[in-house]
Design a protein around this motif. Structure first.
Motif, short mmCIF file in Angstrom:
data_model
loop_
_atom_site.label_atom_id
_atom_site.label_comp_id
_atom_site.label_asym_id
_atom_site.label_seq_id
_atom_site.Cartn_x
_atom_site.Cartn_y
_atom_site.Cartn_z
N VAL A 172 -3.68 -10.48 0.37
CA VAL A 172 -3.13 -9.50 0.78
C VAL A 172 -3.41 -8.11 0.30
O VAL A 172 -4.09 -7.94 -0.99
N VAL A 173 -3.64 -7.26 1.12
CA VAL A 173 -4.16 -5.91 0.69
C VAL A 173 -3.18 -4.63 1.18
O VAL A 173 -2.46 -4.92 2.23
N ASN A 174 -3.17 -3.59 0.58
CA ASN A 174 -2.41 -2.56 0.97
C ASN A 174 -3.30 -1.77 1.51
O ASN A 174 -4.28 -0.93 0.98
N THR A 175 -3.44 -1.22 2.75
CA THR A 175 -4.53 -0.48 3.38
C THR A 175 -4.61 1.06 3.07
O THR A 175 -5.47 1.77 3.24
N THR A 176 -3.41 1.45 2.43
CA THR A 176 -3.39 2.65 1.81
C THR A 176 -4.06 2.80 0.66
O THR A 176 -4.40 3.99 0.12
N LEU A 177 -4.33 1.58 -0.15
CA LEU A 177 -5.15 1.67 -1.49
C LEU A 177 -6.55 1.14 -1.20
O LEU A 177 -6.69 0.17 -0.90
N ARG A 178 -7.60 2.08 -1.07
CA ARG A 178 -8.90 1.84 -1.02
C ARG A 178 -9.52 0.87 -1.97
O ARG A 178 -10.27 -0.23 -1.58
N GLU A 179 -9.12 0.73 -3.27
CA GLU A 179 -9.37 -0.25 -4.08
C GLU A 179 -8.97 -1.71 -3.57
O GLU A 179 -9.85 -2.67 -4.06
N THR A 180 -7.95 -2.14 -2.96
CA THR A 180 -7.46 -3.33 -2.60
C THR A 180 -8.24 -3.90 -1.66
O THR A 180 -8.64 -4.94 -1.58
N VAL A 181 -8.57 -2.98 -0.62
CA VAL A 181 -9.80 -3.24 0.44
C VAL A 181 -11.01 -3.71 -0.01
O VAL A 181 -11.61 -4.66 0.34
N ALA A 182 -11.50 -2.72 -1.31
CA ALA A 182 -12.83 -2.90 -1.75
C ALA A 182 -12.93 -4.17 -2.42
O ALA A 182 -13.77 -5.14 -2.46
N ASP A 183 -11.84 -4.61 -3.10
CA ASP A 183 -11.85 -5.79 -3.84
C ASP A 183 -11.93 -7.12 -3.24
O ASP A 183 -12.58 -8.01 -3.26
N ALA A 184 -11.03 -7.16 -2.16
CA ALA A 184 -11.19 -7.85 -0.99
C ALA A 184 -12.64 -8.31 -0.40
O ALA A 184 -12.92 -9.48 -0.40
#
Length: 359
Positions: A172-184
């Motif tokens: 699950v990622v929050n696309t407004t938070l770059r770091e969650t996308v990068a982590d995935a």
């Protein structure tokens, strides 16, 4: 675009458990027969918001009752669990399903659940990160050790080992938070996102972070879900919108830690800012005629950059015959419109690779 079915297994009125489980089995078998690619089962605890508190047990049963559909939890709130036990259970399910498992993982959002398990939500982000580390290492099937703030594991190897290497992972990622996308992407995961925003406000995650996607070692799928109801009547679509309000009311109250619960039954009083039925149908649901559903899905496909969509096909207290009829209409009259690779920034070759990577 690939399509799946998502089962929350709720009952606003608190119907008997055997009825909810019978319905879930029937929907799962129908989805398998109709050619859906995936079947996802939720995990929630201590509420009628979902009767699926142990999704891996549910999925083990459904694996034995289906033939080809891929299965997975969506999602395991990892901070609620010991990740080493989760790894063993996932490996077992991968073996029992013949390698049909996919894994959905998230942090969890309901303080109500954390409190009843004696856990603090303040610890969830680090428990989540460390838990993902442990899962990744354990599911290789090789020996590993781990030293973290919450998990300290001496040299260990799990049995059984999973059948797939690797088992496809969804975060699950929050696309407004770059770091969650990068982590995935760094963890080699696909993404679940975009299920809460109005359709007109979706942000195309592939266009927002092209540099992150370019770093991916394998094609990354972007998945989302919505309440779905296919019908030939306006009255049917309006019924679906009204049934979906219960889900929104309970979910919002749990997120805000303002839930109203009596004997495990989540009460769902109207929210002060609830939109009109027409707005719900236009901005939140995929509901209406097959052509209308195709149009809504095109908005999601382009607006989010999605190439995987899961149908939350059973809303509120919707009768089973209506749910099964909607599921069949979706498979017969909506899915064929998306047989070609969607315009999400992946080439046809990349889409083919993404499909094989999920198997």
């Amino acid at each position: 675009m690939e399509f799946g079915v998502f089962l929350l297994m709720q009952s606003p009125s608190g119907r008997p458990s055997e009825e909810i489980y019978r319905r879930a089995v029937e929907i799962a078998q129908a989805a398998d027969d109709l050619g859906f690619a995936k079947l996802w089962v939720a995990e929630h605890h201590f509420l009628n918001y979902s009767y699926s508190s142990r999704p891996l047990m549910v999925l083990a049963n459904l694996a034995a009752r289906t033939r080809r559909i891929r299965i997975g939890p969506a999602i395991i709130p990892l901070p609620l669990h010991n990740p080493l036990i989760v790894a063993e259970e996932l490996a077992t399910l991968d073996q029992l399903s013949g390698g049909r498992l996919e894994i959905g993982i998230g942090k969890g959002y309901q303080k109500y659940q954390f409190d009843r398990l004696g856990l603090s939500m303040d610890e969830a982000p680090l428990r989540y990160s460390e838990g993902l580390d442990v899962l990744a290492r354990a599911l290789t099937g090789e020996e590993f050790d781990y030293e973290g703030s919450y998990y300290r594991i001496p040299t260990t190897r799990i049995f059984p080992q999973p059948l797939q290497q690797p088992i496809p992972l969804w975060m699950v990622v929050n696309t407004t938070l770059r770091e969650t996308v990068a982590d995935a992407v760094a963890r080699g995961a696909h993404m679940f996102t975009g299920g809460l925003e109005p359709l007109s406000r979706l942000a195309n995650v592939r266009e927002a972070y092209p540099d992150i996607f370019e770093q991916a070692l394998r094609p990354v799928r972007v998945g989302t879900q919505r309440q779905v109801f296919v019908t030939d009547s306006a009255a049917g679509a309006h019924r679906a919108a009204e049934e979906a309000r219960w889900h929104a009311r309970v979910s919002v109250s749990l997120r805000a830690q303002q839930e109203h619960i009596a004997q495990g039954i989540a009460l769902a009083p109207p929210l002060p800012w609830e939109p009109s039925t027409e707005f719900v149908l236009d901005e939140y649901l995929v509901a209406g005629t097959p052509d209308r559903c195709i149009s809504q899905l095109r908005r999601i496909e382009t607006g989010l950059g999605a190439d995987s969509f899961n149908c939350s096909i059973w809303a509120g207290e919707m009768p089973q015959d209506m749910v099964l009829r909607s599921l069949e209409m979706f498979a017969r009259e909506v899915m064929p419109a998306f047989a070609q690779a969607p315009a999400t920034g992946l080439s046809a070759t990349a889409h083919a690779a993404a499909g094989s990577a999920g198997r």
